[in-house]
Design a protein around this motif. Structure first.
Motif, PDB file in Angstrom:
ATOM      1  N   UNK A 219      49.449   4.761  59.355  1.00 38.34           N
ATOM      2  CA  UNK A 219      48.366   4.262  58.513  1.00 38.34           C
ATOM      3  C   UNK A 219      48.557   4.614  57.057  1.00 38.34           C
ATOM      4  N   UNK A 220      47.631   4.130  56.245  1.00 39.13           N
ATOM      5  CA  UNK A 220      47.695   4.375  54.804  1.00 39.13           C
ATOM      6  C   UNK A 220      46.282   4.402  54.248  1.00 39.13           C
ATOM      7  N   UNK A 221      46.111   4.881  53.017  1.00 41.19           N
ATOM      8  CA  UNK A 221      44.780   4.870  52.402  1.00 41.19           C
ATOM      9  C   UNK A 221      44.132   3.493  52.372  1.00 41.19           C
ATOM     10  N   UNK A 222      44.941   2.431  52.290  1.00 44.81           N
ATOM     11  CA  UNK A 222      44.371   1.088  52.225  1.00 44.81           C
ATOM     12  C   UNK A 222      43.714   0.659  53.528  1.00 44.81           C
ATOM     13  N   UNK A 223      43.966   1.382  54.631  1.00 47.21           N
ATOM     14  CA  UNK A 223      43.283   1.077  55.884  1.00 47.21           C
ATOM     15  C   UNK A 223      41.767   1.198  55.732  1.00 47.21           C
ATOM     16  N   UNK A 224      41.335   2.018  54.780  1.00 48.49           N
ATOM     17  CA  UNK A 224      39.908   2.329  54.618  1.00 48.49           C
ATOM     18  C   UNK A 224      39.220   1.420  53.614  1.00 48.49           C
ATOM     19  N   UNK A 235      25.558   7.266  46.537  1.00 48.89           N
ATOM     20  CA  UNK A 235      25.229   8.465  47.311  1.00 48.89           C
ATOM     21  C   UNK A 235      26.463   9.207  47.808  1.00 48.89           C
ATOM     22  N   UNK A 236      27.576   8.469  47.939  1.00 51.62           N
ATOM     23  CA  UNK A 236      28.771   9.071  48.526  1.00 51.62           C
ATOM     24  C   UNK A 236      29.985   8.833  47.623  1.00 51.62           C
ATOM     25  N   UNK A 237      30.923   9.777  47.664  1.00 55.99           N
ATOM     26  CA  UNK A 237      32.193   9.610  46.954  1.00 55.99           C
ATOM     27  C   UNK A 237      33.333   9.706  47.973  1.00 55.99           C
ATOM     28  N   UNK A 238      34.090   8.618  48.138  1.00 52.32           N
ATOM     29  CA  UNK A 238      35.180   8.631  49.127  1.00 52.32           C
ATOM     30  C   UNK A 238      36.379   9.435  48.642  1.00 52.32           C
ATOM     31  N   UNK A 239      36.864  10.307  49.515  1.00 54.62           N
ATOM     32  CA  UNK A 239      38.116  11.018  49.309  1.00 54.62           C
ATOM     33  C   UNK A 239      39.068  10.560  50.411  1.00 54.62           C
ATOM     34  N   UNK A 240      40.341  10.429  50.107  1.00 56.73           N
ATOM     35  CA  UNK A 240      41.299   9.917  51.081  1.00 56.73           C
ATOM     36  C   UNK A 240      42.441  10.914  51.254  1.00 56.73           C
TER      37      UNK A 240
END
Length: 635
Positions: A219-224, A235-240
């Motif tokens: 997988x890769x970060x782009x999966x998300x 409300x949220x900050x995504x970390x990968x």
């Protein structure tokens, strides 16, 4: 390319690998078995806002040759992946990105414990705690080969920092599906180019809850991308977490935890929601269940999506039949050592755990019920189900589950439910801070680079914990810390601390004072591991010796005779021993305190291992990093 990331296709591909692909995989495996991960931290006594390069080089026939280098966007932890050998490590700021140390730029060298401050990197495993301090000292600058990187580095300046919290553009090809597949088939090559890191898509915002996303095999970060696009960014900050998914899972899990803990030390966030897909669920669960992430009072959440908790039989086929084995396959074999170790500890009840799975699979009569990749039996492993607050099934396959409106709706509902359950208007006000100050009386050859501030709550129902101060800041605030009374002590490697402990009352919204004095003292100690079998040799993979197998640790010389006989001890008892400057052993770490200058023999006896004997030199005014000890199994 998504379909290529499916376990079944990847494993089936082994049977038809062409000669070039097999050669690449074998070469990566050979290099991995012969390689070692060097980790440490870069410190700076002044603000550094420009790139920092950390470089490992070895001397070959009188020439200095680059082994690996990493770029950091600020001072902090680093990782270098090198072949077995002896290395020198240095760091410098590179303001104009020309790969050379120019006048006016800060520089520092690692204080290795080998000849000429070098580092001995064994085959496989890890060399931790290699600290380097950036300074303007002309003597230090003279020891740094100023232009070696500019002459040797291929590919020019690294684009991405491997420091946790580095900002990225998700559209960058480095985070593409193709690179994710490369990280599966060539994990060492991937790590040397990209590292393994937690990336930010936006600057840190203390008003937003971090959501850590962990991809799966190939997988890769782009999966998300779908999750990120539909997450409430107010409300949220995504970390990968991006990592080479072909690497051994324990190593990449512990590295992820180290990155999280560094970010917590820097930002002091009080919540972290961890969400993982497929094999990434194993990476995340190990760190959470084994207490690698978080401090007392931190609110954690774990959501696994299509994770083969029971392992994968196709991985077993790959390990037994493939002419070249991807390292993470070994960990994904049903009942593998890694899976047994992971489930040897249950998920703490303080961490809500939700299990998502898909059931839209293939109709292959030779393959049990599955989601087109992973079997339902593995995703619904009884051990994982027993820990889950709730289990949710979706009519999605292994890849489509990350792009499902129904899945996203349920995920949002869980986030909102957890927040409401924890909602308490006064909770934030029930925490304070500690102002930590220290003064060094007699200066040693190095500042106290390895420091742990230890807290023992007066309320015995609460857990002890440690915080890591910035050793170059003699006056700093740390927190937030839950209100209450504490005994506070400090372990500063190579220094005696007085007083041994300080009473600190942390009031809501207040700041408690902790002031300590440091004087150099002779110390011998370190971490005990076991030597790796040939098949297990792998960078970053460190098996620890069970503390019950350590019979004794002795130190003799110059009229000194000390002996530690391990006994069952709690974390609090171990912390109290350190605060009182008493020799101790806990889990896999030991220390002998207050040693006079001289030469000693260190001897370790352990059941099932050969006696370990090593000569050590002690000088209170010369500080070395803690020892790295690998015991050899008996024949």
């Amino acid at each position: 390319m998504n379909r290529l990331r499916l376990w079944s296709l990847l494993l089936a591909a082994v049977a038809v690998l062409n000669g070039c692909a097999l050669f690449t995989l074998r070469k990566d495996n050979t290099f991995s078995q012969d390689s070692c991960l060097i980790t440490g931290e870069v410190y700076a006594g002044e603000a550094v806002k420009r790139p920092i390069l950390v470089v490992a080089f070895e001397k070959v026939d009188g020439r200095a040759e680059i082994a690996h280098y990493a770029m950091l966007h600020e001072p902090g932890p680093y990782e270098l992946l090198v072949r077995k050998g002896r290395y020198h490590v240095f760091a410098f700021e590179d303001a104009d990105r020309n790969l050379r140390l120019d006048p006016g730029e800060l520089a520092g060298i690692v204080l290795g414990d080998g000849p000429g401050l070098s580092i001995d990197a064994p085959a496989g495993g890890l060399v931790p705690d290699m600290a380097v301090v950036l300074s303007r000292d002309p003597e230090i600058r003279r020891q740094v080969p100023a232009d070696i990187l500019a002459r040797s580095a291929a590919g020019g300046f690294r684009r991405h920092s491997t420091q946790a919290g580095a900002p990225i553009d998700l559209n960058d090809p480095a985070f593409s599906a193709e690179e994710g597949v490369r990280g599966f088939w060539s994990p060492l090559e991937f790590f040397r180019e990209h590292g393994a890191n937690i990336y930010f898509l936006e600057p840190y915002d203390p008003r937003k809850i971090p959501v850590l996303l962990v991809h799966g095999a190939a997988g890769s970060p782009q999966d998300w991308r779908y999750f990120i696009d539909h997450l409430d960014r107010s409300r949220y900050q995504p970390w990968i977490y991006s990592y080479p998914s072909g690497a051994r899972l324990k190593g990449v899990s512990e590295l992820m935890a180290a990155k999280v803990n560094h970010l917590h030390r820097k930002y002091g966030f009080e919540r972290l929601y961890v969400t993982a897909h497929s094999m990434g669920g194993h990476v995340a669960r190990f760190a959470l269940a084994h207490g690698k992430i978080g401090k007392p009072g931190m609110k954690l959440l774990f959501v696994s999506i299509s994770t083969p908790f029971g392992g994968e039989e196709l991985a077993e086929t790959g390990v037994s039949q493939s002419p070249a084995v991807i390292p993470s396959w070994k960990d994904m074999v049903p009942n593998s050592e890694f899976i047994r170790l992971s489930f040897s500890r249950k998920m703490p009840p303080t961490i809500p755990d939700y299990l998502f799975f898909g059931h839209r699979g293939s109709r292959n009569p030779l393959r049990p019920n599955n989601d087109n990749t992973v079997t339902l039996e593995s995703m619904l492993d009884p051990r994982a189900q027993s820990e889950a607050v709730k289990v949710f099934g979706f009519n999605e396959d292994h890849v489509g589950i990350l792009n499902s409106a129904a899945v996203m709706a349920q995920y949002k509902a869980i986030l909102e439910g957890v927040e409401k359950q924890d909602a308490d208007p006064g909770r934030a006000n029930r925490k304070g801070k500690v102002r930590f100050r220290y003064a060094v009386g007699e200066v040693s050859d190095a500042p106290p680079l390895w420091m742990w501030l230890m807290f023992i709550p007066a309320d015995t129902s609460r857990a002890e914990f440690t915080l890591s101060p910035d050793p170059l800041k003699a006056d700093q605030e740390m927190g937030p810390i839950r209100e209450g009374a504490y005994d506070v002590g400090l372990l500063a490697w190579g220094y005696r601390v007085s007083p041994a402990g300080v009473k600190a009352d942390v009031a809501p919204g207040g700041t408690a004072e902790v002031s300590l004095s440091l004087e150099p003292q002779g110390m011998v100690g370190g971490r005990i591991t076991t030597g790796l079998k040939k098949d297990d040799l792998y960078w970053g993979f460190v098996p620890h010796v069970a503390d019950s197998r350590i019979a004794s640790i002795s130190l003799t010389g110059g009229g000194v005779q000390r002996k530690i006989v391990p006994r069952p001890a709690t974390r609090g008892e171990a912390i109290r021993s350190v605060m009182d400057n008493r020799d101790f052993f806990w889990k896999d770490f030991f220390i002998f305190f207050d040693l006079p200058k001289g030469r000693y023999e260190l001897r370790i006896e352990a059941q099932g291992f050969r006696p370990f004997v090593q000569a050590v030199t002690v000088d209170p005014k010369i500080i070395h990093a803690p020892l790295k000890i690998a015991l050899s199994p008996q024949d």
